[in-house]
Every structure is written in structure tokens, then in C-alpha cells.
Design a protein around this motif. Sequence first.
Motif, PDB file in Angstrom:
ATOM      1  N   GLY A  27       7.545 -19.108   1.788  1.00  0.00           N
ATOM      2  CA  GLY A  27       8.502 -19.236   2.877  1.00  0.00           C
ATOM      3  C   GLY A  27       9.865 -18.629   2.595  1.00  0.00           C
ATOM      4  N   ARG A  28       9.982 -17.849   1.526  1.00  0.00           N
ATOM      5  CA  ARG A  28      11.275 -17.254   1.162  1.00  0.00           C
ATOM      6  C   ARG A  28      11.302 -15.745   1.373  1.00  0.00           C
ATOM      7  N   GLY A  29      10.268 -15.204   2.016  1.00  0.00           N
ATOM      8  CA  GLY A  29      10.224 -13.772   2.283  1.00  0.00           C
ATOM      9  C   GLY A  29       9.674 -12.939   1.148  1.00  0.00           C
ATOM     10  N   VAL A  30       9.108 -13.582   0.130  1.00  0.00           N
ATOM     11  CA  VAL A  30       8.597 -12.849  -1.027  1.00  0.00           C
ATOM     12  C   VAL A  30       7.442 -11.930  -0.625  1.00  0.00           C
ATOM     13  N   ALA A  31       6.441 -12.453   0.080  1.00  0.00           N
ATOM     14  CA  ALA A  31       5.286 -11.636   0.467  1.00  0.00           C
ATOM     15  C   ALA A  31       5.710 -10.503   1.395  1.00  0.00           C
ATOM     16  N   ARG A  32       6.542 -10.803   2.368  1.00  0.00           N
ATOM     17  CA  ARG A  32       7.009  -9.777   3.309  1.00  0.00           C
ATOM     18  C   ARG A  32       7.738  -8.657   2.559  1.00  0.00           C
ATOM     19  N   THR A  33       8.599  -9.019   1.616  1.00  0.00           N
ATOM     20  CA  THR A  33       9.347  -8.028   0.846  1.00  0.00           C
ATOM     21  C   THR A  33       8.406  -7.195  -0.028  1.00  0.00           C
ATOM     22  N   LEU A  34       7.428  -7.846  -0.639  1.00  0.00           N
ATOM     23  CA  LEU A  34       6.465  -7.114  -1.462  1.00  0.00           C
ATOM     24  C   LEU A  34       5.653  -6.135  -0.617  1.00  0.00           C
ATOM     25  N   LEU A  35       5.195  -6.568   0.550  1.00  0.00           N
ATOM     26  CA  LEU A  35       4.400  -5.666   1.392  1.00  0.00           C
ATOM     27  C   LEU A  35       5.235  -4.482   1.873  1.00  0.00           C
ATOM     28  N   ALA A  36       6.507  -4.687   2.145  1.00  0.00           N
ATOM     29  CA  ALA A  36       7.379  -3.575   2.523  1.00  0.00           C
ATOM     30  C   ALA A  36       7.521  -2.595   1.354  1.00  0.00           C
ATOM     31  N   ALA A  37       7.637  -3.107   0.137  1.00  0.00           N
ATOM     32  CA  ALA A  37       7.743  -2.245  -1.041  1.00  0.00           C
ATOM     33  C   ALA A  37       6.447  -1.488  -1.287  1.00  0.00           C
ATOM     34  N   VAL A  38       5.310  -2.137  -1.079  1.00  0.00           N
ATOM     35  CA  VAL A  38       4.007  -1.470  -1.210  1.00  0.00           C
ATOM     36  C   VAL A  38       3.912  -0.332  -0.200  1.00  0.00           C
ATOM     37  N   GLU A  39       4.316  -0.618   1.037  1.00  0.00           N
ATOM     38  CA  GLU A  39       4.265   0.399   2.080  1.00  0.00           C
ATOM     39  C   GLU A  39       5.159   1.587   1.718  1.00  0.00           C
ATOM     40  N   SER A  40       6.325   1.324   1.203  1.00  0.00           N
ATOM     41  CA  SER A  40       7.232   2.389   0.790  1.00  0.00           C
ATOM     42  C   SER A  40       6.611   3.238  -0.319  1.00  0.00           C
ATOM     43  N   ALA A  41       6.008   2.590  -1.312  1.00  0.00           N
ATOM     44  CA  ALA A  41       5.359   3.319  -2.406  1.00  0.00           C
ATOM     45  C   ALA A  41       4.207   4.172  -1.877  1.00  0.00           C
ATOM     46  N   ALA A  42       3.444   3.641  -0.940  1.00  0.00           N
ATOM     47  CA  ALA A  42       2.323   4.383  -0.370  1.00  0.00           C
ATOM     48  C   ALA A  42       2.810   5.593   0.422  1.00  0.00           C
ATOM     49  N   ARG A  43       3.862   5.407   1.195  1.00  0.00           N
ATOM     50  CA  ARG A  43       4.427   6.536   1.944  1.00  0.00           C
ATOM     51  C   ARG A  43       4.929   7.626   0.983  1.00  0.00           C
ATOM     52  N   GLU A  44       5.629   7.199  -0.066  1.00  0.00           N
ATOM     53  CA  GLU A  44       6.144   8.157  -1.048  1.00  0.00           C
ATOM     54  C   GLU A  44       5.011   8.926  -1.715  1.00  0.00           C
ATOM     55  N   ALA A  45       3.850   8.294  -1.851  1.00  0.00           N
ATOM     56  CA  ALA A  45       2.681   8.944  -2.454  1.00  0.00           C
ATOM     57  C   ALA A  45       1.922   9.802  -1.442  1.00  0.00           C
ATOM     58  N   GLY A  46       2.392   9.811  -0.186  1.00  0.00           N
ATOM     59  CA  GLY A  46       1.759  10.638   0.836  1.00  0.00           C
ATOM     60  C   GLY A  46       0.551  10.016   1.501  1.00  0.00           C
ATOM     61  N   LEU A  47       0.369   8.715   1.341  1.00  0.00           N
ATOM     62  CA  LEU A  47      -0.783   8.056   1.942  1.00  0.00           C
ATOM     63  C   LEU A  47      -0.553   7.799   3.435  1.00  0.00           C
ATOM     64  N   ALA A  48      -1.615   7.887   4.215  1.00  0.00           N
ATOM     65  CA  ALA A  48      -1.519   7.723   5.662  1.00  0.00           C
ATOM     66  C   ALA A  48      -1.838   6.310   6.127  1.00  0.00           C
ATOM     67  N   SER A  49      -2.465   5.507   5.259  1.00  0.00           N
ATOM     68  CA  SER A  49      -2.828   4.156   5.672  1.00  0.00           C
ATOM     69  C   SER A  49      -3.025   3.265   4.458  1.00  0.00           C
ATOM     70  N   LEU A  50      -3.041   1.971   4.722  1.00  0.00           N
ATOM     71  CA  LEU A  50      -3.309   0.961   3.703  1.00  0.00           C
ATOM     72  C   LEU A  50      -4.503   0.135   4.146  1.00  0.00           C
ATOM     73  N   VAL A  51      -5.221  -0.404   3.180  1.00  0.00           N
ATOM     74  CA  VAL A  51      -6.356  -1.278   3.455  1.00  0.00           C
ATOM     75  C   VAL A  51      -6.297  -2.432   2.465  1.00  0.00           C
ATOM     76  N   THR A  52      -6.797  -3.590   2.888  1.00  0.00           N
ATOM     77  CA  THR A  52      -6.869  -4.729   1.980  1.00  0.00           C
ATOM     78  C   THR A  52      -8.060  -5.585   2.344  1.00  0.00           C
ATOM     79  N   HIS A  53      -8.425  -6.447   1.429  1.00  0.00           N
ATOM     80  CA  HIS A  53      -9.491  -7.429   1.617  1.00  0.00           C
ATOM     81  C   HIS A  53      -8.814  -8.778   1.435  1.00  0.00           C
TER      82      HIS A  53
END
Length: 166
Positions: free
Chosen positions: A96-122
Motif C-alpha cells: 500500500g505504499r506504491g512499491v509495486a507501482r514504482t517497480l513496474l514503472a521502472a521495469v517498463e522504463s528499462a524495457a523501453r530503453e532496451a527497445g522492447l515493444a511489450s511486456l508479458v507476465t504470469h
Amino acid sequence: MSDVVVRPAVAADAPRLASISRAAIAAADVYPPAQRAAWASRRSVAAHVRYIEVTRVLVASVDGVVAGFASVALSPVDALVAGEVDQLYVDPSSGGRGVARTLLAAVESAAREAGLASLVTHASWRAVPVFERSGYRQEEVESVTLDGEVLTRARMSKPLGRAMPA
């Protein structure tokens, strides 16, 4: 509310990451105890060192204490595809402190920087709402067998659109 600070993981983080993942799994009461035990049995320090070596693992700290982490494969490795968010765990005491939201935003940023077009998870059923709030959509229900226990989860994805120019 304290700021959430994200940084790349280092091997010395592995014991804390293993501890966080086991605590988060123990709190995932949408699964019965036997399923949680089978899932948690794979959360060793050695496994976390390996994740740090082969994927982009990001840790989030609140008030200087590691509160959660996420990992994404920026290229295919082992059984992971490029863009696969393999882990997202937050210490239950930091929920409830925004940790997961902040981590997912950082993951998305890293993926964009790597040139990825999408993310997937299970995603586990406990994590599905967190991923949905970050723009992921459920594609299908999956089953995985761990130590004779069958766990269900959701395959989810998120298009990233065009990569930002450098």
C-alpha cells in the motif's frame, strides 16, 4: 509518505530478496498452504543470485530498507522471453505504499530503453490487480505444477507502444 527509491539489484541483495519473496508468498492467501509451500520452496538465495545475473532485477527501498523487487528479461534467457516480467514481490509490511507501482514503472522504463515493444507476465491471483492497475490485461488462465501442486495464474501482457528516442 516516504519516497520509494529504485536501483539495480546486486548479488548482496539476494538474501533479502529471497526473504521478501517467501514473505509475500506466505501472505498470498488466495492459494492454499500446500501450494504456497511448493511455490516458496523455489525462492532460494542462490536462485536470486542467478536472477540478478541473467535478468534486470530492480529493488525498491523505503526509508533505506529494501521493500520489494521486480525482474524483467530484456532478452531471451533460460525459459524467459524478452519482455517477460518474471518477478514482482513486495514485503507484506510495505504494501500500500506504491512499491509495486514504482517497480513496474521502472521495469517498463528499462524495457523501453532496451527497445522492447511489450511486456508479458504470469501473475499470481494476488498480483493480478496490481498488474491491471499498471495497464496489463489478462490473456488467459494458466496452470503450473510445482512439487505435485497445481497453481493457477493469469498470463497478462502490456503493449509499450513506440520506444522513446534517446
